[in-house]
Every structure is written in structure tokens, then in C-alpha cells.
Write a protein that holds these residues in place. Structure first.
Motif, short mmCIF file in Angstrom:
data_model
loop_
_atom_site.label_atom_id
_atom_site.label_comp_id
_atom_site.label_asym_id
_atom_site.label_seq_id
_atom_site.Cartn_x
_atom_site.Cartn_y
_atom_site.Cartn_z
N SER A 74 25.59 23.25 -41.68
CA SER A 74 26.60 22.46 -40.98
C SER A 74 26.39 20.97 -41.20
N VAL A 75 27.45 20.19 -40.98
CA VAL A 75 27.37 18.73 -40.99
C VAL A 75 27.96 18.22 -39.68
N ASP A 76 27.59 17.01 -39.30
CA ASP A 76 28.04 16.42 -38.04
C ASP A 76 29.19 15.46 -38.26
N LYS A 77 29.87 15.14 -37.20
CA LYS A 77 30.87 14.07 -37.22
C LYS A 77 30.12 12.74 -37.23
N ILE A 78 30.30 11.96 -38.30
CA ILE A 78 29.51 10.74 -38.44
C ILE A 78 30.36 9.46 -38.38
N ASP A 79 31.69 9.59 -38.33
CA ASP A 79 32.54 8.39 -38.24
C ASP A 79 32.68 7.96 -36.78
N THR A 106 24.64 3.89 -33.59
CA THR A 106 25.45 3.47 -32.47
C THR A 106 24.73 3.95 -31.22
N LYS A 107 25.10 3.50 -30.06
CA LYS A 107 24.33 3.79 -28.86
C LYS A 107 24.11 5.30 -28.69
N GLY A 108 22.82 5.69 -28.69
CA GLY A 108 22.44 7.07 -28.47
C GLY A 108 22.43 7.96 -29.70
N VAL A 109 22.82 7.42 -30.87
CA VAL A 109 22.94 8.26 -32.06
C VAL A 109 22.46 7.51 -33.31
N VAL A 110 21.67 8.20 -34.14
CA VAL A 110 21.30 7.71 -35.47
C VAL A 110 22.07 8.53 -36.50
N ILE A 111 22.78 7.84 -37.38
CA ILE A 111 23.66 8.50 -38.35
C ILE A 111 23.06 8.42 -39.74
N HIS A 112 22.87 9.57 -40.37
CA HIS A 112 22.40 9.64 -41.75
C HIS A 112 23.60 10.00 -42.62
N ARG A 113 24.09 9.03 -43.38
CA ARG A 113 25.33 9.23 -44.13
C ARG A 113 25.13 10.12 -45.35
N GLY A 114 23.90 10.20 -45.84
CA GLY A 114 23.64 11.09 -46.97
C GLY A 114 23.66 12.55 -46.55
N ASP A 115 22.87 12.89 -45.52
CA ASP A 115 22.81 14.26 -45.03
C ASP A 115 23.96 14.61 -44.09
N THR A 158 24.35 13.77 -40.88
CA THR A 158 23.85 14.20 -39.58
C THR A 158 23.97 13.06 -38.57
N ALA A 159 24.22 13.42 -37.32
CA ALA A 159 24.24 12.47 -36.22
C ALA A 159 23.20 12.95 -35.21
N SER A 160 22.03 12.31 -35.23
CA SER A 160 20.90 12.75 -34.40
C SER A 160 20.81 11.89 -33.14
N ARG A 161 20.76 12.53 -32.00
CA ARG A 161 20.70 11.81 -30.74
C ARG A 161 19.32 11.20 -30.51
N TYR A 162 19.32 10.07 -29.81
CA TYR A 162 18.05 9.50 -29.35
C TYR A 162 18.19 9.15 -27.88
N GLU A 163 17.05 9.12 -27.20
CA GLU A 163 17.02 8.78 -25.77
C GLU A 163 15.74 8.01 -25.49
N ILE A 164 15.85 6.93 -24.74
CA ILE A 164 14.69 6.12 -24.38
C ILE A 164 14.28 6.46 -22.95
N ARG A 165 13.01 6.84 -22.77
CA ARG A 165 12.48 7.14 -21.45
C ARG A 165 11.25 6.28 -21.19
N GLU A 166 11.08 5.86 -19.94
CA GLU A 166 9.88 5.11 -19.57
C GLU A 166 8.86 6.07 -18.98
N ILE A 167 7.68 6.12 -19.60
CA ILE A 167 6.61 7.02 -19.18
C ILE A 167 5.34 6.19 -19.00
N LYS A 168 4.81 6.21 -17.81
CA LYS A 168 3.60 5.44 -17.46
C LYS A 168 3.74 3.97 -17.84
N GLY A 169 4.94 3.44 -17.54
CA GLY A 169 5.19 2.02 -17.74
C GLY A 169 5.51 1.61 -19.17
N GLN A 170 5.58 2.59 -20.09
CA GLN A 170 5.86 2.29 -21.49
C GLN A 170 7.14 2.98 -21.92
N PRO A 171 8.00 2.28 -22.72
CA PRO A 171 9.22 2.93 -23.22
C PRO A 171 8.90 3.81 -24.44
#
Length: 650
Positions: A242-247, A304-313, A315-328
Motif C-alpha cells: 500500500s501507499v499513503d496519501k502524501i499530498d 507537516t504537523k504530526g506527519v513525516v512524508i517520504h515522497r519516494g516510498d 509513506t506518511a508516517s505519524r510522529y508524536e512528541i511526549r515529555e517523559i521525566k522532563g525531557q521531550p
């Protein structure tokens, strides 16, 4: 025998690993190969209680040296302690902890890692070991119709086989046997070889019947889950997975800006503990460098916010930032082949910020870091399409165009277009001067290997290529060709030739600032006006030169393009021009640094008559030394229409 030895030499020079070749191949001179594994490759019911993976080679191996490398982080067995060799010197043992009902895969050497070596230092031939563990307490046979290339590789091979068979049937052809196997051991983008037996009634693209009936062709990965190859001019394509929606529209996320480095790899973000790393092996993915406006240093990635887009493959891979023990910490969805091809759930890389975004808002500190990628692919392994979306594919297009003498294409691939007539004259003169040398050079271009790509600031790249010259022929075998990104296409800027890979990498580090300045100047309005808006002025300038002068100009254009100055200096005041001219003439007194060579070319761009005596002095010097500055001075004099000097110099 002579023909056989020549073929062996050519094959040896083209290899990723420089294997010393002897007059005759023997067990001693041949590289080691895997002869036995425990568990057996392709096994589908391995006992999850197994604690040791063993691999036996064909000869005695170098102790303390091995490369158990990953093919997907989630498929690498959990290590317990370090590998070791048994007393026989041929069997390496990896102590592991396996899970039930899981697919495992590990490279024993690969294209990137090759520390399994015999006692003479010869790297072993790469081998992919794959197996499935059975369910706990049961002897489960899983998908017995698949072969040793189980998992992702098997899914790709099956799809390729199905698509090729379907295309042959659609064209009215018949085949007795189709076999799809891995062509080259690679960490990603693995090419597959399609071997056919008993092919009948298959017509080439020109309508002729293909013969002989037995043969093979390569299906290369072209991105977006697609493999593509050609037989007799007929293209075969296999879409796998499968491929993701990347636009996706850009939405800013200021907190993500900066450089993040991988610190762990987990099945689920909730499993991460900063005090106890979950992943025991080497982390394949090193990190991400988020730049302003949705950019990365690598041109094929955006965000774009929350997503890394790989135009070759695709794919639209989600990312999330969490603070754990005072560190992001950034949790990045890892969409490997298990996800896009087999439909499994993604695992996550855990990244920690190491460089924050530049507070001035220019580029992050990480943007100043050179991004170095291993490629290690022969030019012949890339699809036969002109693709300028990445530095390596642009370099492939350049190598092919030159090897085939496709003059208009050569000009189109360069940031500063070159006249086809000048290129034709260069080829003709080289043919007359050294026909054998030109033939060797063109063949080396066609057989060359893209070794690595260095990218800086996201828009400047250095593509390092190995040219497999026969022994005693050709000059330095490593080509370091620069490319700049313009309107989504990577365009050629020039080349250096160096004796070693290390020198090619170091050269880019030393000259990247100067290359960047040159690149931005060529992109500027003055460069555009010189090459496009004022063709009549350029033609008028060339008309002042005789044939010999134009020949010198064409040759030096190819040799020293990275030093050239395309500025017209329109809008500069007389005082500004005079001040610059004095500084440049003074620079010609030495030493011979980069600024020295640049000064010659900028004086030519200024059409500085005051520099004529100094330029003539350098050009006419009769001393046995490197001729680089002499040739540059000849070119400068030619551009300045010095009819008195140039004909005599030639």
C-alpha cells in the motif's frame, strides 16, 4: 583463457568490495560463503526456546569480526551478549531470546556491513537468514507454499512473479518456468532477478520474437512500493503493498524544529523507558532534522504537523512528541516493508532532540551538518528513466547521457546549459587524441557505481561514483560530482576526480561553502540573464573567438566548471568593480588556494584588461608543473578576446 581473465577483471573492478584477483580462482582466493545455518534458512516452525543462532562458513574466519545486521528492526532477534566463534574457526554463534509466532531476518554481511571475513581479510558473500518461530508449545507449519525468502521478500517476489506472468500471458507469450530471487543483497530497495525458462511467442518492443528462450532480467525498486524492469524493450511493473496519501497541506509545528537522534526502538510508545533501552541491537535509523517550512536536508522528505512524508516510498508516517521525566521525546512511526507490504502494525523509533532550531529563524544548526548516505548501486541497476528528483538518480542520468554521447541531454542536465556543438567538438577531439582512452572512459561511466551521496543545506549534493577503469588505465577512479536543487530537479555543477573514497568525502567538506556560493550565484538573476535572457550577447561574444579558442573554452568548461563565475556585474559601480579587480589581481600573486583559481575566473567575468599582463604571464610560463591555472588563464584570455595570445598558446 585470456577472455575469461579479462571478464573476471572487469567483474572484480565493478564489485562493491575490492577483491584482489589471482590468475586462477581457488578455494583460498575465493570469498567465504555460508554453508550451513541453525535454524535452517526458510524454516517455518523454529522452536522459540532456541537460544543460539549458528552460521557456518566455507573456510576459517577472522575471530572477533562479524556483521549480524538488520533487515527491519522488528525482525532482528533480541541479542543476549556478544557473538562468538566456536573452536572450528568457521562457525559463529549469536545468543538470542526468541518470541513465539514471529518472523525473523538478519543479514550475515550486507552491502553496507561486511565484517564477516576470512583469515586473509576477504569479506564473506552476503547472506539473508530468515525463519519463523512456531507458536509456544506447538509445531506450526506456516504458509508452506513460500520459499526461503519468507516475509517481505517473499511477498515482493510473489507479486513480481504474478505480474510478469500476467503480462506475458496478456501478450500471448508462454513460459515453462519463472523464478524470482534476490539480485543484490541490500539493506533497502532490494532488486530482484527474474529468471525465465522456455519463453515462447514473446515479441520485443520492435515486434521481433525474443530469442533465446532462456534468460533473466532485473526488477529494480523505483519507489512507492513499485518494482520495474524491462525485457527486450517491454516494461514490467509490480505494485507491492500500500501507499499513503502524501499530498497533505503544510501546518507548522515550531516545537519539532531541530535535530533529533534515535535512542531506542519499541513496539509501542507506552513501552519506552528512558532508563532502560528496549532495543539491544544497533539502531538502523539515525534520526531526523526538521527544518523550517516543512523541509528536511533530504529533498525526498517533507513534513507537516504530526506527519513525516517520504515522497519516494509514498509513506506518511505519524510522529508524536511526549515529555517523559522532563525531557521531550519524539515517537516516529516506522513504516518498513512489514507495514506497507505485509500489512502489520508499525513499530516506533524513539528520538531525543539534540539541536534546537536556530532562534534567528534561518536554518537549524543541523542543517549545516553534511548528511551522508550510502547508495552502493550500479548505474545499470537504476530504471531506464530520466529522474532528477534525487542527486543519485540525476547522476545516473548524467553518466548515461555522457556514456551514450547524448549531447542535448548532457546540456539539459547541467545548471549552465552547454552548446551541443561544443560538446560534439570535444568528443571529436578526444577521439582523435586518444580513441582508446575515450572508449575506456565512456565504458567506465556506463559501468560505474554510485557509492554515496553527501547533502548539505538540502539543496547542494556531492555524488561519489566509482569508475571501474582497467588496471593501469584512467586517472583517479572516484568521481565527486556536485549537484544543485533547482525547481525540484538536481542539476550538474561540476566534478572533481580523487584517488580514494575518503578523499572524495573530505573534499566536499572542504569546498562546500565555495560550492554553495557558486550554486546560489548561478541561481541568481544574473546567471539566468546570462544563459537565457541574453542569448544574443553570448553568441556575439563567442563570435569574437576563432575555432581554436572556442575549442579551448568548451574543454575548460567541462574540466573547471565549479570555479567559473557567471556574474555580469550589472549594477556594480565603477568604484566597486575597481576595488574587486585590485583584490583579485593581488590574489594572483599566490599562494595557489581555491581563492587563487577563483580569482582567474572572476577576472574573466569582469573582462578585466588590467589583469591581462598577469594572466598572460601565468599562461605562458614554461615550468613543469600542474597546468590547472594555465588552462584557466587561457580560457580567461579567450573570453576577453585576446587574439594576440590565445592562438599562440594553443
Amino acid at each position: 583463457m585470456k577472455t575469461k581473465r579479462i571478464s573476471l577483471l572487469i567483474a572484480t573492478l565493478a564489485c562493491a568490495t575490492r577483491i584482489g584477483f589471482a590468475a586462477e580462482v581457488s578455494l583460498e582466493s575465493a570469498p567465504p560463503v555460508v554453508v550451513k545455518t541453525v535454524p535452517k534458512a526458510g524454516a517455518t516452525d523454529v522452536d522459540p526456546a532456541l537460544t543460539e543462532i549458528k552460521v557456518t562458513f566455507s573456510k576459517a574466519m577472522q575471530d572477533g569480526s562479524w556483521s549480524w545486521s538488520t533487515w527491519g528492526e522488528e525482525n532482528f532477534p533480541e541479542m543476549v551478549g556478544q557473538p562468538k566463534y566456536l573452536a572450528d574457526g568457521r562457525t559463529c554463534v549469536l545468543t538470542v531470546k526468541l518470541q513465539p509466532g514471529k518472523f525473523y531476518a538478519t543479514w550475515l554481511n550486507s552491502e553496507k556491513f561486511h565484517n564477516f571475513k576470512d583469515v586473509s581479510g576477504r569479506p564473506a558473500v552476503p547472506y539473508l537468514l530468515t525463519f519463523f518461530t512456531g507458536e509456544s508449545g506447538a509445531n506450526t507449519s506456516l504458509r508452506s507454499d513460500l520459499t526461503a525468502a519468507e516475509g517481505v521478500g517473499a511477498a515482493v517476489a510473489q507479486k513480481i512473479k504474478s505480474e510478469v506472468a500476467g503480462e506475458l500471458k496478456k501478450r500471448g507469450a508462454k513460459v515453462d518456468e519463472l523464478l524470482v530471487t534476490v539480485s543484490v543483497a541490500r539493506d533497502s530497495g532490494t532488486p530482484f532477478k527474474v529468471t525465465y525458462r522456455g519463453l515462447r511467442n514473446f515479441k520485443a518492443s520492435d515486434g521481433t520474437l525474443v530469442s533465446p528462450p532462456d534468460g533473466d532480467f532485473i526488477m529494480n525498486y523505483i519507489g512507492g512500493g513499485q518494482w520495474q524492469g524491462a525485457l527486450a524493450g517491454v516494461t514490467f511493473t509490480a505494485q507491492v503493498g500500500s501507499v499513503d496519501k502524501i499530498d497533505l497541506p503544510f501546518v507548522n509545528d515550531p516545537q519539532v524544529l531541530g535535530r533529533w537522534e534515535s535512542v531506542d526502538f519499541v513496539t509501542n510508545p507506552s513501552e519506552f523507558n528512558p532508563d532502560q533501552r528496549a532495543w539491544r541491537g544497533e539502531l538502523f535509523f539515525k534520526g531526523l532534522n526538521f527544518l523550517e517550512n516543512g523541509k528536511f536536508p533530504e529533498s525526498w522528505q517533507t513534513w507537516t504537523k504530526g506527519v513525516v512524508i517520504h515522497r519516494g516510498d509514498k509513506t506518511a508516517s505519524r510522529y508524536e512528541i511526549r515529555e517523559i521525566k522532563g525531557q521531550p521525546y519524539l515517537f516516529f512511526e516506522w513504516k518498513s516493508g512489514d507495514v506497507t507490504i505485509l500489512g502489520r502494525k508499525p513499530s516506533y523509533y524513539v528520538l531525543k532532540k539534540v539541536v534546537a532550531a536556530d532562534s534567528a529563524g534561518a536554518s537549524s544548526a543541523g542543517a549545516e551538518r553534511i548528511v551522508d548516505r550510502e547508495i552502493n548501486r550500479l548505474v545499470s541497476e537504476f530504471p531506464e528513466v530520466r529522474d532528477l528528483s534525487t542527486p543519485e538518480t540525476a547522476c545516473v542520468a548524467w553518466q548515461r547521457a555522457n556514456a551514450r554521447k547524448e549531447l542535448p541531454t548532457i546540456s539539459q542536465l547541467s545548471l549552465v546549459p552547454m552548446e551541443s556543438k561544443e560538446l560534439e567538438n570535444w568528443f571529436q577531439r578526444e577521439e582523435q587524441r586518444d580513441a582508446e582512452g575515450l572508449a575506456i572512459y565512456l565504458k567506465a561511466l556506463a559501468d560505474s557505481k554510485i557509492v554515496a551521496v553527501q547533502t548539505w543545506r538540502g539543496e547542494l549534493a556531492n555524488v561519489i561514483t566509482f569508475l571501474p577503469f582497467p588496471e593501469g588505465k584512467g586517472r583517479s577512479p572516484y568521481s565527486a560530482r556536485s549537484f544543485g536543487l533547482v525547481n525540484g530537479d538536481w542539476k550538474n555543477l561540476g566534478e572533481d576526480r580523487l584517488p580514494t573514497l575518503e578523499a572524495a568525502r573530505a573534499g566536499f567538506e572542504k569546498k562546500k561553502e565555495r560550492l554553495w556560493q557558486r550554486f546560489t550565484e548561478l541561481k541568481s538573476k544574473s546567471a539566468v540573464s546570462l544563459t537565457a535572457d541574453k542569448p544574443a550577447a553570448v553568441d556575439a561574444s563567442l563570435a569574437l573567438l576563432n575555432d581554436d579558442q572556442r575549442a579551448v573554452l568548451a574543454w575548460t568548461d567541462r574540466q573547471f566548471r565549479s570555479f567559473f563565475d557567471a556574474r555580469t556585474f550589472d549594477g556594480w559601480s565603477d568604484d566597486e568593480r575597481t576595488k574587486l579587480e585590485r583584490q583579485l589581481i593581488d590574489t594572483l600573486n599566490g599562494p595557489q588556494t581555491r581563492d587563487y583559481f577563483q580569482a582567474i575566473n572572476t577576472l574573466a567575468a569582469l573582462r578585466s584588461t588590467n589583469a591581462l599582463p598577469k594572466l598572460r604571464s601565468i599562461a605562458f610560463e614554461r615550468v613543469d608543473r600542474n597546468n590547472r591555472d594555465r588552462w584557466m588563464c587561457v580560457r580567461a584570455l579567450g573570453l576577453m578576446s585576446d587574439r594576440e595570445s590565445v592562438p599562440e598558446l594553443i
